[in-house]
Scaffold this active site. Structure first.
Site, PDB file in Angstrom:
ATOM      1  N   HIS A  62       1.006  -1.181  -0.356  1.00 53.11           N
ATOM      2  CA  HIS A  62      -0.067  -0.270   0.050  1.00 53.11           C
ATOM      3  C   HIS A  62       0.819   1.116  -0.531  1.00 53.11           C
ATOM      4  CE1 HIS A  62      -2.661  -2.065   2.573  1.00 53.11           C
ATOM      5  NE2 HIS A  62      -2.939  -2.913   1.475  1.00 53.11           N
ATOM      6  N   LYS A  72       5.685   6.356   7.293  1.00 52.11           N
ATOM      7  CA  LYS A  72       5.832   5.853   8.209  1.00 52.11           C
ATOM      8  C   LYS A  72       5.895   4.913   8.871  1.00 52.11           C
ATOM      9  CE  LYS A  72       2.465   3.479   5.143  1.00 52.11           C
ATOM     10  NZ  LYS A  72       1.374   1.903   4.827  1.00 52.11           N
ATOM     11  N   TYR A 132       2.132   1.854  13.390  1.00 55.46           N
ATOM     12  CA  TYR A 132       2.233   2.669  12.787  1.00 55.46           C
ATOM     13  C   TYR A 132       1.948   4.390  13.476  1.00 55.46           C
ATOM     14  CZ  TYR A 132       1.117  -0.879   9.413  1.00 55.46           C
ATOM     15  OH  TYR A 132       0.424  -2.305   8.375  1.00 55.46           O
ATOM     16  N   ASP A 168      -6.655  -6.806  -1.140  1.00 56.75           N
ATOM     17  CA  ASP A 168      -5.026  -6.655  -1.952  1.00 56.75           C
ATOM     18  C   ASP A 168      -4.332  -7.557  -2.471  1.00 56.75           C
ATOM     19  OD1 ASP A 168      -3.942  -5.138   0.297  1.00 56.75           O
ATOM     20  OD2 ASP A 168      -3.736  -6.380   1.617  1.00 56.75           O
TER      21      ASP A 168
END
Length: 184
Positions: A62, A72, A132, A168
């Site tokens: 992603h 991130k 995250y 996904d």
């Protein structure tokens, strides 16, 4: 914190600098000033937790386009994961290159993921938990992704995929994306 430059431009492994004694250890896991010193963007807009029941679960690959491109900081807080990033910045000398890093609750490492890097991981243990810190808000209209098994990248995932979302599974192959388009 110790900042270790990876083979991908602007992506870092961050190791804790532990102060240990008989009680255990203390360490700083994030410091905006230290991030800026290393040329990293320290903004945190969201903190997310991802929990994976089964070893072999795969999430990714992603990323978000500008103006919602995300940085991130990824850390595994329970169990272990194999974390993969792909440089999607056309102007970068490491464009379309990828690396994989093992992050575990035991090694206490984190991975700093710059803007416009596709990111995904595979759980190496049952009950793997990932935290995250994300530099932008999740914005579905700017979300993009790549297939985890795209032959162009030839990512060597350590385990057979046990679980993966329909979304996904259905990201396009790189060869199916228009070259130079905003969809990259």
């Amino acid at each position: 914190m110790n900042f270790i430059q990876t083979e991908l431009k602007d992506a870092f492994i961050i190791e804790l600098e532990k102060k240990q004694d008989s009680r255990g250890f203390f360490a700083r896991s994030f410091c905006a000033q230290e991030f800026m010193t290393h040329g990293l963007r320290p903004k945190v807009a969201q903190c997310n937790v991802s929990f994976n029941y089964k070893k072999g679960t795969l999430r990714g690959m992603h990323y978000q386009l500008s103006p919602a491109a995300e940085t991130k900081l990824i850390r595994c807080t329970k169990g272990a994961i194999y974390d993969v990033i792909i440089d999607m910045r056309p102007e970068s000398p490491t464009f379309l290159s990828h690396i994989g890093v093992e992050l575990t609750a035991g090694n206490h490492r984190a991975l700093y993921v710059p803007e416009m890097f596709a990111h995904g991981y595979q759980a190496l243990t049952d009950d793997a938990e990932v935290v995250y810190q994300v530099g932008e808000f999740y914005t579905p209209g700017y979300e993009r992704g790549l297939r985890y098994d795209d032959p162009f990248f030839n990512i060597e995932w350590p385990l057979e995929v046990a679980e993966i979302s329909e979304k996904d599974l259905n990201w396009p192959l790189l060869s199916m994306m228009p070259v130079g388009s905003a969809s990259l």
